[in-house]
Design a protein around this motif. Structure first.
Motif, PDB file in Angstrom:
ATOM      1  N   LEU A   1      -6.062  -6.952  -3.270  1.00  0.00           N
ATOM      2  CA  LEU A   1      -5.936  -5.258  -3.509  1.00  0.00           C
ATOM      3  C   LEU A   1      -6.597  -4.404  -4.197  1.00  0.00           C
ATOM      4  O   LEU A   1      -6.767  -3.171  -4.055  1.00  0.00           O
ATOM      5  CB  LEU A   1      -4.497  -5.520  -4.143  1.00  0.00           C
ATOM      6  CG  LEU A   1      -3.235  -5.696  -2.999  1.00  0.00           C
ATOM      7  CD1 LEU A   1      -1.857  -5.735  -3.837  1.00  0.00           C
ATOM      8  CD2 LEU A   1      -3.022  -4.566  -1.830  1.00  0.00           C
TER       9      LEU A   1
ATOM     10  N   CYS B   1      -2.207  -1.274   8.865  1.00  0.00           N
ATOM     11  CA  CYS B   1      -2.608  -2.166   7.926  1.00  0.00           C
ATOM     12  C   CYS B   1      -1.659  -3.578   8.334  1.00  0.00           C
ATOM     13  O   CYS B   1      -0.585  -3.631   8.509  1.00  0.00           O
ATOM     14  CB  CYS B   1      -1.940  -1.718   6.642  1.00  0.00           C
ATOM     15  SG  CYS B   1      -2.813  -0.120   6.040  1.00  0.00           S
TER      16      CYS B   1
ATOM     17  N   LEU C   1      -4.223   6.342   3.711  1.00  0.00           N
ATOM     18  CA  LEU C   1      -3.876   5.386   4.831  1.00  0.00           C
ATOM     19  C   LEU C   1      -3.438   6.050   6.323  1.00  0.00           C
ATOM     20  O   LEU C   1      -2.947   5.464   6.996  1.00  0.00           O
ATOM     21  CB  LEU C   1      -2.656   4.495   4.259  1.00  0.00           C
ATOM     22  CG  LEU C   1      -2.889   3.787   2.821  1.00  0.00           C
ATOM     23  CD1 LEU C   1      -1.708   3.453   2.305  1.00  0.00           C
ATOM     24  CD2 LEU C   1      -3.985   2.932   3.153  1.00  0.00           C
TER      25      LEU C   1
ATOM     26  N   LEU D   1       0.841  -1.072  -0.067  1.00  0.00           N
ATOM     27  CA  LEU D   1      -0.114  -0.126  -0.009  1.00  0.00           C
ATOM     28  C   LEU D   1       0.936   1.101  -0.017  1.00  0.00           C
ATOM     29  O   LEU D   1       0.523   2.150  -0.592  1.00  0.00           O
ATOM     30  CB  LEU D   1      -0.836   0.184   1.256  1.00  0.00           C
ATOM     31  CG  LEU D   1      -1.959  -1.054   1.109  1.00  0.00           C
ATOM     32  CD1 LEU D   1      -2.796  -1.019   2.685  1.00  0.00           C
ATOM     33  CD2 LEU D   1      -2.907  -1.060  -0.028  1.00  0.00           C
TER      34      LEU D   1
END
Length: 526
Positions: free
Chosen positions: A157, A103, A98, A84
């Motif tokens: 994803l 994560c 984010l 990411l």
């Protein structure tokens, strides 16, 4: 660009920042930050996932730093934050998407996100950071138990990219199910062994450690297996603590939790690492998987002496510390130890049919495999004689686990109320864990009980730990009496007499420890 993730230290999650930088020069992909082999292999999984999705790979030098650099990092859950962070730098997802998420996730070569262990502790850590969690779809229901935490659980994803671009929003997963209590084995299936049943009830009421000594077929394992049926269910706090450890071990199935207390029964060939935790990734051992429950060690002397002695510290401190060269990993280990053993290798000891011809040397050598300091930590040590034909001919007992469990619950409620009134910590609630000033406050001894304990200590060489454990045991016996009568009492002579009788493993030791005829006559009534 930075993406927040976590590194596990035992059952705790430490904050880690995955920093990524693209620079000119020779094309390369490096991951630094004291990662293990699984972390190093993230390079190939991330590269493969990008190829599986048809995403171009940047023709630059890529450096990923997992900070802080001096914290050891293990596992494949760093794949997702690395991928990411790279997508954010490449402009595939918004740069600020984010900022408020932790994560974790393992990538597969087709771009899907595989399940990991430790999703529940990761979600708890995200909550403490004031952030949400991005985790694999297979872990979403487990992570949702962490409370009001924003959770995204994508399958791949592509699903996560579509969510951040607003094409297809992901909803928060629902927590998994609370499984129905399993049907426990019932005490009314055990014929005879009234003294052993009494000891089992006392152990359950106060959380005391227990040892059964008797020949094969006398019902030692049968009794131990019925202990979970008389224990109260896990409280909400205990359920969360236990589930986090099971999550680290990968034992939660689709986020399903249970209020049944753990009952772990490792084989006697188990190594020290299997019992206490350790190995390549320092996984929790049996003593931690039994946290808030029961650890049953059958054939106690057949365990290796090193494995048994490794339990001495967690039985006192309710935690296990796995020492590494560059780190110390801590797991909770508040367990109730129940053990069973034959009196000697031949099985039958020195009396009765099939008596050992090498007694007493055989008994002494066999029981000597268990160290004295470990035996000193076992509150109740009970001789379990063979079941007679007369016992087997009797009808099933009227009283079963249901009736005993009601008394156990009443005694535990008494302990909890008393601890709350005295302002004791939650770790100092049950009698078996009371210590220091808290133990003195909950265990007033009348003069006759103190005199009996002093006499027994002088005659048998009772250690300071043994003295404390006798007081704790007598307090539980008094609580059971109070639960039945409804009248709270201090520790009286009869309570101490019964407690002292249980601090023995052989008839001779029992005679040395308590010579009071009142104590003997009291037990005869049970």
């Amino acid at each position: 660009m930075r993406v927040t993730t976590i590194a596990f230290e035992g059952a705790e999650a430490r904050r880690v920042e995955a920093e990524i930088q693209l620079t000119g020069g020779q094309v390369a992909f490096s991951i630094v930050g004291l990662g293990d082999k699984a972390v190093a292999e993230s390079r190939e999984r991330v590269r493969g996932a990008f190829a599986g999705l048809g995403l171009g790979w940047p023709g630059k030098r890529i450096v990923v730093n997992l900070a802080p650099a001096d914290l050891p990092k293990e596992g494949s859950h760093f794949d997702l934050p690395i991928a990411l962070a790279l997508m954010s730098v490449m402009g595939i997802i918004p740069a600020d998407a984010l900022d408020n998420y932790v994560c974790v996730g393992e990538l597969k070569l087709d771009g899907s996100i595989g399940a990991i262990t430790g999703a529940l502790p990761a979600a708890m850590a995200a909550s403490s950071f004031g952030m949400g969690l991005i985790c694999p779809e297979d872990n979403g229901r487990e992570a949702a138990w962490a409370g009001d935490v924003p959770i995204l659980a994508p399958r791949s994803l592509i699903a996560l990219i579509n969510h951040f671009k607003g094409h297809s929003l992901l909803s928060r997963p629902e927590p998994g199910e609370i499984s129905l209590p399993s049907k426990p084995m019932d005490l009314n299936e055990v014929k005879g062994q009234e003294l052993a049943k009494r000891a089992l009830e006392i152990a359950a009421a106060g959380g005391h450690n227990l040892l059964f000594v008797g020949p094969p077929g006398s019902g030692k394992s049968m009794l131990a297996q019925r202990l979970p049926g008389i224990l109260p269910p896990l409280t909400s706090r205990e359920l969360l603590e236990t589930s986090q450890i099971w999550s680290m071990a990968g034992l939660l199935n689709k986020g399903e939790l249970t209020r049944d207390r753990p009952f772990r029964s490792p084989h006697h060939s188990a190594s020290m690492a299997a019992l206490t935790g350790g190995g390549l990734r320092a996984k929790p051992g049996e003593v931690s998987l039994a946290h808030n429950g029961v650890l049953f060690l059958d054939e106690l002397p057949e365990f290796s002496p090193q494995a048994l002695d490794s339990l001495r510290q967690p039985l006192e401190t309710s935690e296990i510390v796995v020492a590494r060269a560059n780190n110390h990993i801590k797991y909770p280990a508040r367990v109730q130890l129940v053990a069973a053993m034959n009196p000697c290798r031949c099985g039958y000891g020195g009396v009765g049919k099939g008596a050992c011809g090498k007694a007493p040397k055989c008994l002494r050598d066999y029981q000597g495999r268990v160290s004295g300091p470990l035996m000193d930590r076992i509150d109740l040590q009970i001789d379990v004689p063979p079941v007679t034909a007369a016992d087997m001919a009797l009808p099933p007992p009227v009283e079963g686990s249901k009736e005993v469990a009601a008394r156990v619950m009443a005694a535990r409620e008494t302990q909890i109320r008393r601890a709350e009134q005295l302002g004791l910590s939650s770790d100092n609630t049950l009698n078996a864990t009371a210590y220091g000033a808290g133990l003195d406050a909950i265990s007033p001894l009348d003069n006759t009980a103190r005199d009996l304990l002093t006499q027994a200590a002088q005659q048998s060489g009772l250690s300071a730990r043994g003295w404390t454990r006798c007081v704790r045991l007598a307090r539980t016996i008094a609580d059971l009496e109070s639960a039945m009568s409804g009248i709270s009492t201090p520790i009286l002579r009869r309570h101490m007499a019964e407690a002292l009788i249980y601090r023995r493993t052989t008839q001779s030791e029992g005679a040395q420890m308590v010579s009071s005829p009142k104590a003997a006559s009291f037990l005869a009534g049970h």
